[in-house]
Design an enzyme around this catalytic site. Structure first.
Site, PDB file in Angstrom:
ATOM      1  N   GLY A 377       2.773  26.148  10.096  1.00 35.35           N
ATOM      2  CA  GLY A 377       3.655  25.261  10.289  1.00 35.35           C
ATOM      3  C   GLY A 377       3.471  24.449  11.480  1.00 35.35           C
ATOM      4  N   HIS A 402      -3.572  23.589   3.607  1.00 36.59           N
ATOM      5  CA  HIS A 402      -3.996  24.583   5.556  1.00 36.59           C
ATOM      6  C   HIS A 402      -3.140  24.280   6.158  1.00 36.59           C
ATOM      7  CE1 HIS A 402      -4.515  20.965   7.285  1.00 36.59           C
ATOM      8  NE2 HIS A 402      -5.069  21.613   8.135  1.00 36.59           N
ATOM      9  N   GLY A 403      -2.060  23.435   5.698  1.00 40.71           N
ATOM     10  CA  GLY A 403      -0.676  23.283   7.298  1.00 40.71           C
ATOM     11  C   GLY A 403       0.443  22.466   6.061  1.00 40.71           C
TER      12      GLY A 403
END
Lengths: 479, 145
Positions: A377, A402-403
């Protein structure tokens, strides 16, 4: 090119093929997240990638898509080796930027009183920030071995165990690396940066597992509620940046020889059958290996710091690697497409590999459950552990998000942070932060990012990866 | 040797979610190249003690003006990232659409004295523009940060 966006269902959006696009664009998103990118140029970038020759299936984007350069960040594209191209802009400057998650035998009660001291010790022992040099000083000959062997080199030097390697994507060593194609500049920038965290969005975070969604898979991953974990996010540092820069310049110079028009110079590319592509992929593999060695060494420094600060033996701490996954890479992989089994060159630019249970590339320990997928995060909110699912093989060439993905520019973030102490705000939330750059905390504040939980919900609902566990930050170090 | 002269140009910072972009508007092409370099250094490090250090010659070859801007700024960036040198002033001595010669003054980066304000990893080709408009020269440059 006008971008027409069609809603397919609650988690898929399509950009129909038009003009020079060779395939449709397909974006995994929900109603709220898609609004956040409609004002920028990331959707145009999905369409631009669709114009590249040899692209197979769709020009894909994950729910954390945001405006990058050339490819969008969160972009995935697969190319036919006979007719397709490789693009350094489809990999990114920070080659094999990625994440590593370590589990420990500690619970939150073991670290609650000493978390400030622990984070300060990590900040002292793990080199962070621009221009920092690592604990490892390489000779050029050793640097070449790092480029060839990756994490295996680090393990041979005593920075970890062979168990770590089987818990790393590609066992921590990408095949095909060839240091002879590297520039003097790349070698120079890499020689003293091994074992450094870097700056910007890179971090090392001590966390606690606060929610388990899938007890069976969590148990297979060695995760349980209340357990302390450590999340590491960094890449190949100046070594990878220089390699990307070198090849972009070379490919840009030959762009006029390509039999199609590039919609953006940052999409400079080379036919996969060309010598230039071979050299780029060999250099990119060197950077990928450097990044895996880097994360392996940083894990070692982290383990040593935990033991010294908390007065623990290796047996007490039991810091083990859960998995290490890469975000920025191009790989030759085998996929089923159009009823055929094909070898494709899959570009993941800010996207994570996500293999389902039973995939032959999985290490034995995860063969039955699937590949751990690590989604960081921001420093103030949750990170997630997911597991690869069949949907990823069917729709995204084995890829997922990916995030969180940025939602504010850095200047917007600085404006929002004016007059505030981000460090104190984090402290108020019970998160200890140490950062080297004064501006970094403001630029990287949680508001600057999308809500990672929404991103994760989309890939979960779309069947690309399934939620396993949620992690809450206790303390963070940043460059 | 001219001091860092980005003040002769109008600089506009672009909002870009992933990276950092600027538009530089200058009275002439030479100033555009000099000020783009000066402003980039100002974004990267403080204090920027103008004009101190020793001279270093740079020659850049490129395929066109846009490529030249990316490569020129890339050279300044490499001096910092690869050689640990802060460029404190620049002078373009010769400039054509495909090449430039410059003398830059540089001084070693000292972590005790200098603060890194922003890590610029690379100068990108993404949306790069160098063009003349209404008698002024302007360039859009996106940095990877």
């Amino acid at each position: 090119m006008d971008i027409k966006l069609e809603k397919v269902d609650d988690c898929r959006w399509r950009i129909p093929r038009t003009g020079p696009m060779r395939v449709d664009g397909l974006i995994f998103s929900n109603d709220e997240l898609i609004k956040q990118v409609q004002g920028d140029q990331s959707l145009q970038q999905v369409a631009n990638v669709a114009t590249l020759p040899g692209i197979v299936g769709h020009s894909l984007a994950m729910p954390d898509i945001h405006w990058g350069y050339g490819f969008p960040i969160g972009g995935v594209a697969a190319f036919d080796p006979a007719t397709g191209v490789v693009s350094p802009g489809g990999v990114g400057y920070d080659i094999n930027c990625g994440c590593r998650l370590m589990t420990t035998a500690l619970t939150i009660g073991d670290v609650r009183l000493s978390i400030k001291e622990l984070i300060l010790s990590l900040f002292r022992n793990v080199p962070t920030g621009v221009g920092s040099t690592g604990a490892v000083v390489l000779t050029k000959a050793e640097e070449a071995r790092v480029a060839l062997e990756g994490a295996a080199w680090a393990v041979k030097q005593g920075f970890g165990t062979t168990e770590d390697l089987e818990r790393t994507e590609d066992l921590g060593t990408m095949a095909g690396a060839d240091p002879s194609v590297l520039s003097e500049r790349a070698l120079k920038r890499g020689v003293d940066q091994l074992g450094t965290l870097g700056s910007g969005n890179h971090f090392l975070e001590v966390q606690v597992v606060d929610t388990i969604y899938d007890p069976k898979t969590a148990a297979a991953f060695g995760l349980q509620e209340g357990q302390v974990t450590v999340f590491l996010h960094t890449g190949s540092r100046g070594f990878g940046h220089q390699i990307c820069d070198d090849f972009l310049k070379m490919m840009s110079q030959k762009s006029n020889l390509l039999p199609f028009d590039l919609p953006d110079r940052q999409l400079a590319c080379a036919p996969l059958q060309s010598e230039m592509a071979r050299r780029y992929l060999a250099a990119m593999a060197c950077a990928a290996n450097y990044a895996w060695a880097n994360r392996q060494i940083l894990m070692h420094l982290t383990r040593e710091t935990f033991m010294k600060t908390l007065g623990l033996s290796p047996r007490d701490l039991r810091m083990r690697l859960l998995f290490d996954v890469c975000h920025n890479i191009a790989k030759h992989e085998t996929h089923r497409f159009g009823g055929r089994t094909m070898e494709l060159c899959v570009h993941r630019k800010g996207a994570t590999r996500a293999l389902p249970p039973g995939h032959p590339l999985l290490p034995e320990i995860y063969r039955l459950v699937g590949q751990p997928v690590l989604i960081p995060g921001d420093m103030g909110t949750h990170s997630y552990v997911l597991v690869g699912a069949e949907g990823a093989m069917a729709e995204t060439f084995g890829s997922t998000c990916h995030g969180a993905g940025r939602v504010l520019s850095r200047s917007q973030a600085l404006k929002r942070a004016k007059g505030r102490s981000i460090s104190r705000e984090m402290d108020d939330k019970g998160i200890v932060v140490h950062s080297k750059g004064k501006k970094t905390l403001a630029e990287e504040m949680p508001e600057a990012y999308k809500d990672a939980s929404q991103v994760v919900e989309v890939v979960h609902a779309a069947g690309l990866a399934r939620k396993v566990a949620r992690l809450t930050p206790l303390g963070v170090i940043k460059g | 040797m001219q001091a860092i002269a980005y003040r002769r140009s109008e600089i506009q910072v672009l909002d870009h979610t992933a990276d950092l972009g600027i538009i530089v508007k200058s009275p002439d092409l030479q100033t555009l190249f000099e000020d783009a370099a000066g402003y980039m250094m100002q974004m990267m490090v403080a204090p920027l003690e103008e004009g101190i250090g020793h001279d270093f010659a740079i020659r850049v070859e490129a395929s066109d003006l846009e490529d030249l801007m990316v490569r020129w700024l890339g050279e300044i960036l490499y001096l910092f990232e690869g050689e640990g040198q802060i460029v404190t002033s620049v002078r373009i001595e010769a400039l054509s659409p495909c090449s430039l010669s410059a003398v830059v003054r540089q001084t070693p980066f000292d972590a005790e004295v200098h603060e890194v304000l922003c890590e610029i990893k690379a100068v990108t080709y993404h949306q790069i523009e160098v063009r003349e408009r209404a008698g002024r020269w302007e360039s859009r440059i996106i940095f990877d940060v």
